[in-house]
Design a protein around this motif. Structure first.
Motif, PDB file in Angstrom:
ATOM      1  N   GLN B  81       0.825  -1.208   0.000  1.00  0.00           N
ATOM      2  CA  GLN B  81       0.000   0.000   0.000  1.00  0.00           C
ATOM      3  C   GLN B  81       0.856   1.253   0.000  1.00  0.00           C
ATOM      4  O   GLN B  81       0.548   2.225  -0.686  1.00  0.00           O
ATOM      5  N   GLN B  82       1.923   1.192   0.778  1.00  0.00           N
ATOM      6  CA  GLN B  82       2.794   2.359   0.867  1.00  0.00           C
ATOM      7  C   GLN B  82       3.339   2.710  -0.510  1.00  0.00           C
ATOM      8  O   GLN B  82       3.363   3.855  -0.926  1.00  0.00           O
ATOM      9  N   ARG B  85       0.414   3.919  -2.681  1.00  0.00           N
ATOM     10  CA  ARG B  85      -0.237   5.144  -2.260  1.00  0.00           C
ATOM     11  C   ARG B  85       0.683   6.338  -2.429  1.00  0.00           C
ATOM     12  O   ARG B  85       0.242   7.441  -2.709  1.00  0.00           O
ATOM     13  N   SER B  86       1.975   6.101  -2.215  1.00  0.00           N
ATOM     14  CA  SER B  86       2.883   7.245  -2.273  1.00  0.00           C
ATOM     15  C   SER B  86       3.163   7.655  -3.714  1.00  0.00           C
ATOM     16  O   SER B  86       3.575   8.779  -3.965  1.00  0.00           O
ATOM     17  N   ARG B  90       3.375  11.439  -4.930  1.00  0.00           N
ATOM     18  CA  ARG B  90       4.564  12.044  -5.547  1.00  0.00           C
ATOM     19  C   ARG B  90       4.177  12.767  -6.836  1.00  0.00           C
ATOM     20  O   ARG B  90       4.625  13.878  -7.117  1.00  0.00           O
TER      21      ARG B  90
END
Lengths: 110, 358
Positions: B81-82, B85-86, B90
């Motif tokens: 997810q990180q 999601r990031s 960005r």
């Protein structure tokens, strides 16, 4: 069996609660995942070999994750973070492959 | 060892060296033994040791495994997810930055426009007050300084990067190279062209619409060419107002023109130059003199030999004769600097520039 259920529960918990990772941990997350995978494959293979031990599994999991993160952290501080990450991934990748091959031999006799 | 090296996995196939029997050759096989160990003993040795020690099972073993697997699952999905999601975050940050840059650029352009309008008003008011000779002299100086837009005959030189990306020298698979190809045209070429034009009698020059003044610098930063700290990109258009035939002759004969011609044939850059009957060059917005103050009026005397001539790194010696004596004392290294000698343009019998306030 119960371990697989726990794994699935962990995934579901992660999907439901969507834990936010602190920013300073973020760089170490991918390498921690690889280390955790190594521990999991080692555990599965030990189970198939009939020598599984819960303590060894948990300790190897925790220490793998911590040591991998520590190596990357130190590499970042020394300016060789990328290279050390590669080293960790290569070593753990070889171990994962070896264990996966052993698991395959156990399961399919081939 | 549990794992017989059956050469089934391929990786473990060559690892048949027996560690126990190699005591006499420990040193020579030490490094390979390390690799063999890595390849063959993939299982954590702790499992074997624990099994050999015949530890009794504890009641907390099962919950421990449970917790461990839970943690692994959590870790996996969190990392996934990180990562996913990031990525949009960005991208959003990037887009935000881009829009901010564009906003600031357009705001800067607006203010630039406003400053030019105000400067034109100031000039108009001043012209209304001034009369006769003083006004004409001032206009000539303004043309030389680049503070007014000018038009007139001249030459236009266009140099462009090749449209087809050059095969890069870096090895590797297709698509692994950097997206930005190494540019073939550097600040040096542009500078040489500008210097040749100055030395062959150009009275006003602009590069991609940026008018060059006495303090202009053409530089290179990263992969782009900067003219007065403004980024310009291919194709580069250099326009010069002056004696068209002389500039064309001098430019065609210059080393930089030959070099660009060669580059056109060998490397595929686009390069052409032609005389134009009516060129319009914009003005610079603000000319700030931080150190120079008005001094003796001798420097603006017609035909005054004071002041250095433009740098002539382009090769052609200045054909202007007495008006351009001192050669090449260029303060801003690398900058194409017409310098204080520009008023010499006003000494030519028929100034080919007609001023046009905007």
């Amino acid at each position: 069996m119960i371990a697989a259920v726990a794994l699935v529960i962990g995934v579901v918990v992660g999907l439901v609660f969507r834990p936010t990772v602190p920013l300073w941990i973020e760089p170490y997350l991918p390498i921690a995942v690889v280390a955790a995978l190594d521990a999991v494959f080692g555990g599965v293979r030990a189970q198939l070999d009939g020598i599984f031990n819960a303590k060894v599994f948990v300790v190897s999991f925790v220490s793998n994750v911590l040591v991998a993160a520590l190596i990357v952290f130190m590499g970042d501080k020394l300016g060789v973070g990328g290279q050390l990450s590669t080293a960790v991934v290569v070593v753990l990748g070889i171990r994962i492959f070896g264990n996966a091959a052993a698991i395959r031999r156990h399961l399919f006799r081939a | 060892m549990i794992q017989e090296p059956k050469s089934a996995g391929g990786a473990a196939g060559s690892g048949a060296a027996d560690p126990a029997g190699s005591s006499n050759a420990v040193r020579s096989t030490w490094t390979t033994a390390l690799l063999d160990d890595l390849l063959t003993n993939t299982l954590d040795p702790g499992y074997r040791a624990a099994a050999d020690a015949k530890q009794r099972s504890h009641p907390w073993d099962q919950p421990l495994v449970w917790l461990g697997c839970l943690a692994v699952g959590l870790l996996l999905v969190t990392a996934y997810q990180q990562n996913h999601r990031s990525a949009p975050a960005r991208e959003a940050a990037n887009k935000d930055l881009i829009t901010r840059i564009h906003n600031l650029q357009s705001a800067g352009a607006r203010m630039d426009e406003q400053a030019k309008t105000l400067a034109a008003q100031v000039a108009a008011l001043r012209d209304a007050q001034l009369s006769g000779a003083g006004s004409a002299e001032l206009k000539n100086l303004e043309i030389a300084a680049g503070t007014v837009a000018v038009s007139g005959p001249g030459v236009s030189i266009e140099v462009g990067e090749p449209t087809q990306p050059q095969p890069s020298a870096s090895s590797g698979r297709d698509g692994t190279g950097s997206q930005q190809q190494v540019s073939l045209i550097h600040d040096r070429q542009i500078r040489s062209v500008v210097n040749v034009l100055w030395s062959s009698g150009a009275e006003a020059i602009s590069v991609n619409g940026i008018r060059l003044t006495a303090t202009s610098a053409i530089r290179f930063a990263g992969e782009s060419i900067l003219v007065d700290f403004q980024t310009i990109s291919t194709p580069y258009t250099i326009q010069a107002i002056g004696d068209r035939d002389r500039m064309l002759l001098a430019f065609a004969d210059s080393p930089i023109a030959r070099a660009l011609k060669t580059a056109e044939q060998v490397q595929g850059i686009s390069f052409n130059f032609a005389g134009r009957s009516d060129l319009r060059l914009g003005s610079v917005t603000v000319v700030q003199q931080s150190y120079a103050s008005p001094g003796a009026s001798a420097s603006i005397a017609p035909g005054g030999a004071a002041g250095p001539s433009p740098t002539t790194t382009g090769g052609q010696p200045s054909p202007r004769g007495s008006a351009r004596t001192g050669s090449g004392s260029n303060a801003t290294s690398g900058g194409a600097s017409p310098s204080a000698g520009k008023p010499a343009a006003s000494s030519s019998p028929t100034p080919s520039i007609t001023e046009s306030h905007q």
